[in-house]
Design a protein around this motif. Structure first.
Motif, short mmCIF file in Angstrom:
data_model
loop_
_atom_site.label_atom_id
_atom_site.label_comp_id
_atom_site.label_asym_id
_atom_site.label_seq_id
_atom_site.Cartn_x
_atom_site.Cartn_y
_atom_site.Cartn_z
N LEU A 122 0.82 -1.21 0.00
CA LEU A 122 0.00 0.00 0.00
C LEU A 122 0.85 1.26 0.00
CD1 LEU A 122 -3.12 0.37 0.22
CD2 LEU A 122 -2.81 0.68 2.67
N VAL A 183 -9.82 -13.38 6.08
CA VAL A 183 -8.53 -13.05 5.46
C VAL A 183 -7.41 -13.88 6.11
CG1 VAL A 183 -7.50 -11.08 6.73
CG2 VAL A 183 -7.55 -11.05 4.29
N LEU A 187 -5.70 -16.37 3.31
CA LEU A 187 -4.40 -15.92 2.80
C LEU A 187 -3.23 -16.35 3.68
CD1 LEU A 187 -5.49 -12.34 1.64
CD2 LEU A 187 -5.23 -14.39 0.24
N THR A 288 0.17 -5.47 5.89
CA THR A 288 -0.60 -4.65 4.94
C THR A 288 -1.83 -5.41 4.44
OG1 THR A 288 1.33 -3.42 4.22
CG2 THR A 288 -0.53 -3.47 2.70
N ILE A 289 -1.60 -6.63 3.99
CA ILE A 289 -2.72 -7.41 3.42
C ILE A 289 -3.71 -7.76 4.53
CG2 ILE A 289 -3.37 -9.57 2.29
CD1 ILE A 289 -1.78 -8.25 0.28
N GLY A 293 -7.04 -6.02 3.92
CA GLY A 293 -7.92 -7.09 3.46
C GLY A 293 -9.14 -7.34 4.32
N THR A 296 -11.69 -2.76 5.30
CA THR A 296 -12.51 -2.18 4.24
C THR A 296 -13.78 -3.00 3.99
OG1 THR A 296 -10.97 -3.39 2.85
CG2 THR A 296 -10.74 -0.99 2.90
N THR A 297 -13.60 -4.30 3.87
CA THR A 297 -14.75 -5.16 3.57
C THR A 297 -15.74 -5.14 4.75
OG1 THR A 297 -13.10 -6.55 2.52
CG2 THR A 297 -15.34 -7.37 2.52
N ALA A 300 -17.76 -2.01 4.48
CA ALA A 300 -18.73 -2.11 3.39
C ALA A 300 -19.94 -2.96 3.82
CB ALA A 300 -18.08 -2.71 2.15
N MET A 350 -21.53 0.46 -1.56
CA MET A 350 -20.18 1.05 -1.66
C MET A 350 -20.20 2.37 -2.43
SD MET A 350 -17.38 -1.96 -1.92
CE MET A 350 -18.09 -2.90 -3.25
N PRO A 355 -15.73 2.47 1.40
CA PRO A 355 -14.84 2.28 2.56
C PRO A 355 -13.55 3.11 2.45
CG PRO A 355 -15.68 0.18 1.81
CD PRO A 355 -16.11 1.18 0.80
N ILE A 359 -8.73 9.32 -1.81
CA ILE A 359 -7.47 8.80 -2.36
C ILE A 359 -6.57 10.01 -2.65
CG2 ILE A 359 -6.46 7.62 -4.37
CD1 ILE A 359 -9.04 5.99 -4.59
N PRO A 420 -14.61 2.83 -6.04
CA PRO A 420 -14.34 2.46 -4.65
C PRO A 420 -13.03 1.69 -4.48
CG PRO A 420 -16.07 1.08 -5.56
CD PRO A 420 -15.80 2.15 -6.57
N ARG A 426 -2.20 1.39 -9.23
CA ARG A 426 -2.35 1.16 -7.79
C ARG A 426 -3.75 0.67 -7.43
NH1 ARG A 426 2.44 2.91 -5.16
NH2 ARG A 426 1.62 1.48 -3.61
N ILE A 429 -5.51 -4.54 -5.08
CA ILE A 429 -5.14 -5.91 -5.50
C ILE A 429 -6.22 -6.91 -5.08
CG2 ILE A 429 -3.84 -6.65 -3.44
CD1 ILE A 429 -1.70 -7.76 -5.33
C1 HEM Z 1 -14.55 -3.47 -0.04
C2 HEM Z 1 -13.30 -3.78 0.13
C3 HEM Z 1 -12.11 -2.96 -0.33
C4 HEM Z 1 -12.04 -1.67 -0.75
C5 HEM Z 1 -13.17 -0.65 -0.87
C6 HEM Z 1 -10.65 -1.40 -1.10
C7 HEM Z 1 -10.18 -0.19 -1.60
C8 HEM Z 1 -8.88 0.02 -2.01
C9 HEM Z 1 -8.42 1.21 -2.69
C10 HEM Z 1 -9.27 2.43 -3.05
C11 HEM Z 1 -7.10 1.05 -2.94
C12 HEM Z 1 -6.20 2.02 -3.71
C13 HEM Z 1 -5.65 3.12 -2.82
C14 HEM Z 1 -4.88 4.16 -3.62
O1 HEM Z 1 -4.91 4.17 -4.84
O2 HEM Z 1 -4.26 5.01 -2.98
C15 HEM Z 1 -6.72 -0.23 -2.40
C16 HEM Z 1 -5.44 -0.75 -2.44
C17 HEM Z 1 -5.11 -1.95 -1.87
N1 HEM Z 1 -5.95 -2.90 -1.35
FE1 HEM Z 1 -7.93 -2.75 -1.20
N2 HEM Z 1 -9.92 -2.53 -0.86
C18 HEM Z 1 -10.78 -3.52 -0.42
C19 HEM Z 1 -10.46 -4.82 -0.11
C20 HEM Z 1 -9.19 -5.34 -0.13
C21 HEM Z 1 -8.85 -6.73 0.11
C22 HEM Z 1 -9.88 -7.83 0.39
C23 HEM Z 1 -7.49 -6.81 0.05
C24 HEM Z 1 -6.61 -8.02 0.25
C25 HEM Z 1 -7.00 -9.20 0.62
C26 HEM Z 1 -6.97 -5.48 -0.26
C27 HEM Z 1 -5.65 -5.15 -0.38
C28 HEM Z 1 -5.19 -3.96 -0.92
C29 HEM Z 1 -3.78 -3.68 -1.17
C30 HEM Z 1 -2.61 -4.60 -0.84
C31 HEM Z 1 -3.73 -2.42 -1.78
C32 HEM Z 1 -2.48 -1.71 -2.31
C33 HEM Z 1 -2.29 -2.10 -3.75
C34 HEM Z 1 -1.13 -1.40 -4.43
O3 HEM Z 1 -0.90 -0.22 -4.19
O4 HEM Z 1 -0.49 -2.07 -5.27
N3 HEM Z 1 -8.04 -4.63 -0.38
N4 HEM Z 1 -7.83 -0.85 -1.85
#
Ligand code: HEM
Length: 486
Positions: A122, A183, A187, A288-289, A293, A296-297, A300, A350, A355, A359, A420, A426, A429
């Motif tokens: 992240l 999670v 994972l 982080t994960i 992970g 956020t969920t 929501a 959502m 959540p 950004i 969302p 970015r 994932i």
């Molecule tokens: C409703 C559920 C979720 C929402 C709304 C959400 C939202 C987001 C958003 C908006 C970003 C981008 C942030 C940015 O651009 O600055 C992000 C990145 C990320 N999310 Fe989620 N997320 C959710 C669920 C999850 C889950 C289930 C996982 C892992 C199991 C996860 C892992 C990550 C990671 C690792 C990043 C960073 C990715 C990167 O920068 O390469 N997220 N998430």
């Protein structure tokens, strides 16, 4: 030369959530500034020194909403020498996240997140981020995600079996516990049931300090023995303990369980320099994960149960679908295709309560936005909460209406009117993971339960790093008549 005017558009405007009975945002007032130099978009100035800092710390979302209402698609203000821009149009957002994505890094609001998460997916940047993303990606491939469906359904069934008719619960805590369990099991193949409460509290403490960290100079305060700094450090230690326990147990077992943790432990970057991950890096990625992970969920889902409790017509339609598709059995990956209305409900939830409500990015070089020059090092903020409630893209925007998510309705809107999960290199994932988890958990739990809002509940949004319900979500569980659920 600037000309300034006092504007009365801000104070206590009840612009939101009237129908949903969520406490409306109280919008601050600023001095509006219209500059004759057309290199600069319209913006605001403070009414007293430090006002932007105070408002950002108090409620960053209310501040941004006030800016958008006053200035439109591009608004700007300054905190000290730092120019900040708020972009609120899908085309502008696409330009930042996708078209010119390489010109941006994450903004400094993530500095405190770095203190917690280190240099994980992240928060890392550039080549290093790309490499880490490549290493983690296989755990999120479609086939792999499909294999998580049974665990998701099982964990929801366990929650359901624990609940009793008429029980009062804080649905936010229930959902955090459930998604944390999912999670950890999918994972990391770990059981965190015993630590769930402690982890939840540590997270709340850590997140509460993130808004504060968006302000300048807070890194210096971190060195002082302030109670908030002590609380943050204690929370970090709790989360570290949990994650190191999981990593140590796996190392000791020496097994390859084929999950994300094994992938990270055994990772070598074959497309890159062929090296693996240090222990510290492993901790950063795993934490982080682990956090991204589930938090956020959980939010929501909490907002989804809240919205369903306020809209019996939508709830009835949802029940019809889950009863028809599932006939009282547990949902599987294959059911995802048939649970279309369930997915529409989750999507609409959502939209209203994204959540990740905001950004942020920092420009590496100056760039052009609708003829304005946005300078190098400017912070650009994009707010799903604001854009997804814009009547130009979602008529009658405060209304909870899952029908907005038919394929035809979706196709009629510009892509970044709904984001969302962010976008570009970015993008989240875990997006596919989250969609599947949301749909399966809603389907499994709503087969047996109706969630009723506790009449004494005071529902209010709390925009920390994620959009939480400030006072939790007190609800009363009502068992559905199982004869009707056949
Ligand atoms: C409703 C559920 C979720 C929402 C709304 C959400 C939202 C987001 C958003 C908006 C970003 C981008 C942030 C940015 O651009 O600055 C992000 C990145 C990320 N999310 Fe989620 N997320 C959710 C669920 C999850 C889950 C289930 C996982 C892992 C199991 C996860 C892992 C990550 C990671 C690792 C990043 C960073 C990715 C990167 O920068 O390469 N997220 N998430």
């Amino acid at each position: 030369m600037d000309c300034e005017s006092e504007v009365g558009w801000g104070s206590n405007v009840n612009i939101m959530d009237m129908s949903n009975e969520v406490t409306p945002l109280r919008l601050p007032t600023f001095r509006s500034v219209r500059t004759r130099d057309n290199r600069y978009p319209p913006g605001s100035r403070v009414r007293y020194p430090g006002q932007f800092m105070v408002e950002l710390a108090r409620n960053p979302l209310a501040m941004m909403m006030a800016m958008k209402l006053e200035h439109g698609d591009i608004a700007h203000w300054k905190i000290g020498p730092q120019p900040i821009y708020l972009f609120s149009h899908p085309d502008l957002i696409r330009d930042v996240l996708v078209t010119n994505g390489k010109n941006f890094h994450k903004s400094r609001g993530l500095e405190r997140a770095k203190r917690l998460l280190g240099n994980g997916l992240l928060t890392s940047e550039g080549e290093f981020h790309l490499r880490q993303r490549r290493l983690a990606q296989p755990a999120f491939h479609k086939q792999r995600i499909a294999s998580y469906a049974t665990t998701m359904s099982d964990y929801a069934a366990r929650t359901s079996a624990r609940w009793t008719d008429g029980q009062h619960v804080d649905m936010h805590i229930e959902m955090m516990r459930l998604t944390l369990g999912v999670v950890a099991r999918t994972l990391f193949d770990a059981d965190v049931e015993a630590e769930a409460g402690e982890i939840g509290e540590a997270l709340t403490t850590a997140f509460e300090s993130f808004n504060f960290a968006m302000l300048p100079f807070t890194e210096y305060l971190d060195r002082l023995p302030l109670p908030s700094v002590r609380r943050f450090n204690a929370a970090k230690a709790t989360l570290d303990r949990a994650i190191y326990r999981i990593v140590d147990e796996r190392r000791a077992s020496g097994e390859d369980r084929g999950d994300l943790l094994s992938m990270l432990l055994m990772a070598t970057d074959t497309e890159g320099d062929g090296t693996g991950m240090s222990d510290l890096q492993l901790r950063d990625e795993a934490l982080t994960i682990f956090l991204a992970g589930h938090e956020t969920t959980a939010n929501a889902l909490t907002w989804t149960w809240y919205l369903l409790s306020q809209h019996p017509d939508v709830e009835r339609k949802l029940h019809d679908e889950v009863d028809r598709v599932l006939s009282a059995r547990a949902p599987t990956y294959e059911d995802m295709l048939s649970l279309t209305y369930t997915r529409m409900v989750f999507a609409e939830s959502m939209r209203l309560y994204p959540p990740a409500w905001g950004i942020g990015r920092r420009a590496l070089e100056a760039f052009d936005a609708r003829g304005y020059t946005i300078p190098k090092r400017a912070v650009v903020l994009m707010c799903p909460y604001i854009v997804q409630r814009d009547a130009r893209f979602f008529p009658d925007p405060e209304r909870f209406d899952p029908e907005r998510w038919t394929p035809e309705a979706q196709a009629s809107r510009p892509k970044f009117s709904y984001f969302p999960f962010g976008g570009g290199n970015r993008i989240c994932i875990g997006e596919q993971f989250a969609w599947m988890e949301g749909v399966l958990l809603i389907a499994q739990l709503s087969q047996k339960w109706k969630m009723r809002l506790d009449p004494s509940a005071r529902v209010e949004i709390q925009p920390l790093i994620t959009l939480r319900p400030r006072n939790g979500m007190p609800m009363i569980l009502e068992k559905r008549d199982e004869r009707l659920a056949r």
